[in-house]
Design a protein around this motif. Structure first.
Motif, PDB file in Angstrom:
ATOM      1  N   UNK A 110       0.689  -1.191  -0.025  1.00 47.82           N
ATOM      2  CA  UNK A 110       0.077  -0.157  -0.093  1.00 47.82           C
ATOM      3  C   UNK A 110       0.881   1.283   0.035  1.00 47.82           C
ATOM      4  N   UNK A 111       0.112   2.393  -0.290  1.00 46.28           N
ATOM      5  CA  UNK A 111       0.742   3.589  -0.343  1.00 46.28           C
ATOM      6  C   UNK A 111       1.085   4.281   1.293  1.00 46.28           C
ATOM      7  N   UNK A 112       2.349   4.580   1.559  1.00 46.42           N
ATOM      8  CA  UNK A 112       2.667   4.980   3.174  1.00 46.42           C
ATOM      9  C   UNK A 112       2.518   6.554   2.902  1.00 46.42           C
ATOM     10  N   UNK A 113       2.410   7.107   4.147  1.00 43.89           N
ATOM     11  CA  UNK A 113       2.547   8.470   4.209  1.00 43.89           C
ATOM     12  C   UNK A 113       3.869   9.034   4.345  1.00 43.89           C
ATOM     13  N   UNK A 114       4.868   8.147   4.691  1.00 43.65           N
ATOM     14  CA  UNK A 114       6.612   8.490   4.603  1.00 43.65           C
ATOM     15  C   UNK A 114       7.097   7.431   3.819  1.00 43.65           C
ATOM     16  N   UNK A 115       8.094   7.632   3.367  1.00 44.59           N
ATOM     17  CA  UNK A 115       8.926   6.781   2.585  1.00 44.59           C
ATOM     18  C   UNK A 115       9.408   5.569   3.593  1.00 44.59           C
ATOM     19  N   UNK A 116       9.087   4.256   3.201  1.00 48.05           N
ATOM     20  CA  UNK A 116       9.077   3.346   3.820  1.00 48.05           C
ATOM     21  C   UNK A 116      10.365   2.646   4.289  1.00 48.05           C
ATOM     22  N   UNK A 117      11.441   3.046   3.617  1.00 53.40           N
ATOM     23  CA  UNK A 117      12.842   2.544   3.947  1.00 53.40           C
ATOM     24  C   UNK A 117      13.652   3.627   4.471  1.00 53.40           C
ATOM     25  N   UNK A 118      13.382   4.705   5.029  1.00 56.17           N
ATOM     26  CA  UNK A 118      14.166   5.515   5.549  1.00 56.17           C
ATOM     27  C   UNK A 118      14.162   5.753   7.193  1.00 56.17           C
ATOM     28  N   UNK A 119      13.106   5.124   7.880  1.00 55.80           N
ATOM     29  CA  UNK A 119      13.143   5.271   9.334  1.00 55.80           C
ATOM     30  C   UNK A 119      12.735   6.684   9.566  1.00 55.80           C
ATOM     31  N   UNK A 126       9.037   5.425  15.443  1.00 51.85           N
ATOM     32  CA  UNK A 126       9.829   5.667  14.153  1.00 51.85           C
ATOM     33  C   UNK A 126       9.053   4.609  13.176  1.00 51.85           C
ATOM     34  N   UNK A 127       9.030   5.114  11.911  1.00 51.79           N
ATOM     35  CA  UNK A 127       8.313   4.527  10.850  1.00 51.79           C
ATOM     36  C   UNK A 127       9.224   3.993   9.831  1.00 51.79           C
ATOM     37  N   UNK A 128       8.890   2.642   9.282  1.00 51.66           N
ATOM     38  CA  UNK A 128       9.753   1.904   8.414  1.00 51.66           C
ATOM     39  C   UNK A 128       9.470   0.464   8.288  1.00 51.66           C
ATOM     40  N   UNK A 129       9.467  -0.021   6.948  1.00 53.02           N
ATOM     41  CA  UNK A 129       9.190  -1.410   6.885  1.00 53.02           C
ATOM     42  C   UNK A 129      10.176  -2.251   7.779  1.00 53.02           C
ATOM     43  N   UNK A 130       9.383  -2.963   8.731  1.00 52.96           N
ATOM     44  CA  UNK A 130      10.523  -4.056   9.602  1.00 52.96           C
ATOM     45  C   UNK A 130      10.640  -3.496  10.685  1.00 52.96           C
ATOM     46  N   UNK A 131      10.258  -2.061  11.152  1.00 54.52           N
ATOM     47  CA  UNK A 131      10.717  -1.646  12.539  1.00 54.52           C
ATOM     48  C   UNK A 131      10.027  -2.604  13.729  1.00 54.52           C
ATOM     49  N   UNK A 394       0.943  -0.572   5.892  1.00 55.62           N
ATOM     50  CA  UNK A 394       1.499   0.813   5.457  1.00 55.62           C
ATOM     51  C   UNK A 394       1.736   1.515   6.921  1.00 55.62           C
ATOM     52  N   UNK A 395       2.813   2.455   6.829  1.00 55.84           N
ATOM     53  CA  UNK A 395       3.032   3.151   8.045  1.00 55.84           C
ATOM     54  C   UNK A 395       3.668   2.225   9.156  1.00 55.84           C
TER      55      UNK A 395
END
Length: 419
Positions: A110-119, A126-131, A394-395
């Motif tokens: 899905x679309x995220x409100x923040x870049x998913x791979x920047x933390x 803290x937002x990110x895929x896998x956090x 997402x997010x």
């Protein structure tokens, strides 16, 4: 109890965790930036390259362990790259304990409100895929170990940290190979799930792919054809009858309340169906896939045999030329008790640091810890997420505070808890 070689106490260690907040966040951001999405999972080598010198600096002997290609081929997905796991060990002639994390993460859909791979950090999260699943736990472990190293605190265990591959796809993830070859020692702490909740039960998982074959023809020549979609319907009907019987079963494992009650239940869902190529061509093939999550009290072989029997009953009512079933054993079920020693120790650490007793529940999700437990290891499962983490969605995010709190709980359990 252990006060460390310099006599420093637990309060000083916890204070240092708080001082390292910025470093912890920066570390997690770096972990998020490393692409370990599976499939394909091509970034394991880069992740190990990043983590290995950190563990070496903290006094661990690090070893790279690669899963043999013939084992990896059992996973029916488009994988790329070597499946490199990191085993970091610090021996002290104490009882063994293994800390487990997986390095892989699921894809972004899905679309995220923040870049998913920047933390991205926002409002103390803290937002990110896998956090949440589960790089935040890796960061918590490293912070705990750094504090112990800097203050000279000696753990009450021979510690092994394993950073593993392919948990998110199952079948034969890296920790299976490490377990089979003696790298996993003693009890295990696994950083899955949410903080303050210890997982005492997880479902096993089998994926069934059913292929119904017919014979194609032009729609105007219907009498020469065997419509695979229409002849899949009797098979589906029998499969759904089986679902009614299966979902009436209940585990002893407590779970969050659902419309079916407060005990873990099997899950039986037809998640994929496909057939046909054009609107004027009678289809020669129809496929459907069932995700079957089974409770710890069920037997895997029985799960498979009863599904095959249902398909055979449907086939007898169908004019299909053939009906085939492929069963993919994805995960083993997991069950433990709040009274298991490692579970009690983790629960006591949570209570000691937070003042609150953790909850003990099971979930219908699956984990590679079922295999580890079946091989004779006691496992305690608790992660760094919370109810707002949106695991796999997402997010995805965690509270920074929860990551730091878990680091304190690990320090207490490893160094100060009475053994």
């Amino acid at each position: 109890m252990n006060g460390g070689v310099s006599g420093l106490g637990e309060a000083e260690a916890f204070s240092m965790v708080d001082v390292l907040k910025g470093e912890a966040v920066d570390l997690l951001r770096e972990l998020v930036k490393i692409d370990t999405v599976v499939p394909p999972g091509r970034g394991y080598g880069e992740m190990v390259e990043f983590l290995e010198p950190i563990f070496s600096e903290l006094g661990f002997k690090a070893e790279r362990v690669t899963v043999p290609e013939e084992k990896v081929r059992a996973i029916p997905l488009p994988l790329e790259g070597r499946r490199v796991n990191l085993v970091a060990r610090r021996e002290a002639d104490r009882p063994p304990l293994t800390i487990y994390a997986h390095m892989d993460v699921v894809p972004v859909e899905e679309k995220w409100s923040v870049p998913p791979f920047e933390g991205v950090v926002r409002d103390e999260r803290i937002y990110g895929r896998g956090v949440a699943d589960m790089k935040g736990f890796i960061a918590a472990v490293i912070v705990a170990l750094r504090v112990m190293h800097e203050l000279g605190l000696k753990p009450n265990y021979d510690l092994t940290c394993v950073m593993c591959t392919d948990e998110e796809v199952g079948v034969y993830p890296g920790v299976y190979y490490l377990t089979d070859n003696g790298y996993v020692r003693g009890d295990v702490i696994c950083g899955e799930m949410v903080h303050g909740v210890i997982g005492v039960g997880f479902a096993g998982s089998v994926h069934f792919k059913v292929t119904v074959k017919g014979r194609s023809a032009h729609t105007a020549m219907w009498w020469t054809a065997v419509n695979a979609i229409e002849n899949a319907l009797p098979v589906l009907e029998e499969v759904l009858k089986l679902r009614e019987r299966v979902t009436a079963r209940r585990s002893e494992v407590p779970t969050i309340p659902t419309p079916l009650g407060d005990r873990l239940t099997p899950v039986f869902s037809v998640n994929v169906i496909s057939g046909g190529v054009k609107d004027n061509v009678i289809p020669s093939e129809c496929k459907f896939i069932v995700d079957r999550r089974y409770i710890p009290e069920e037997d895997e072989e029985q799960v498979i045999s009863e599904f095959v029997e249902a398909v055979e009953a449907g086939k007898a009512k169908s004019k299909a030329l053939s009906v085939d079933v492929d069963a993919l054993r994805v995960y083993k079920p997991f069950k433990t008790s709040p009274e298991a020693p490692i579970v009690r120790r983790l629960a006591e650490a949570v209570k000691h640091v937070t003042g609150s007793q953790p909850a003990f529940i099971g979930v219908a999700g699956s984990t590679d810890m079922g295999y580890v437990a079946q091989k004779g290891r006691d496992v305690a499962i608790m992660g760094v997420g919370d109810v707002a983490s949106n695991f796999h969605g997402a997010d995805e995010s965690i509270k920074i505070e929860d990551m730091l709190t878990y680091a304190k709980e690990l320090i207490h359990l490893l160094c100060f808890q009475r053994t």
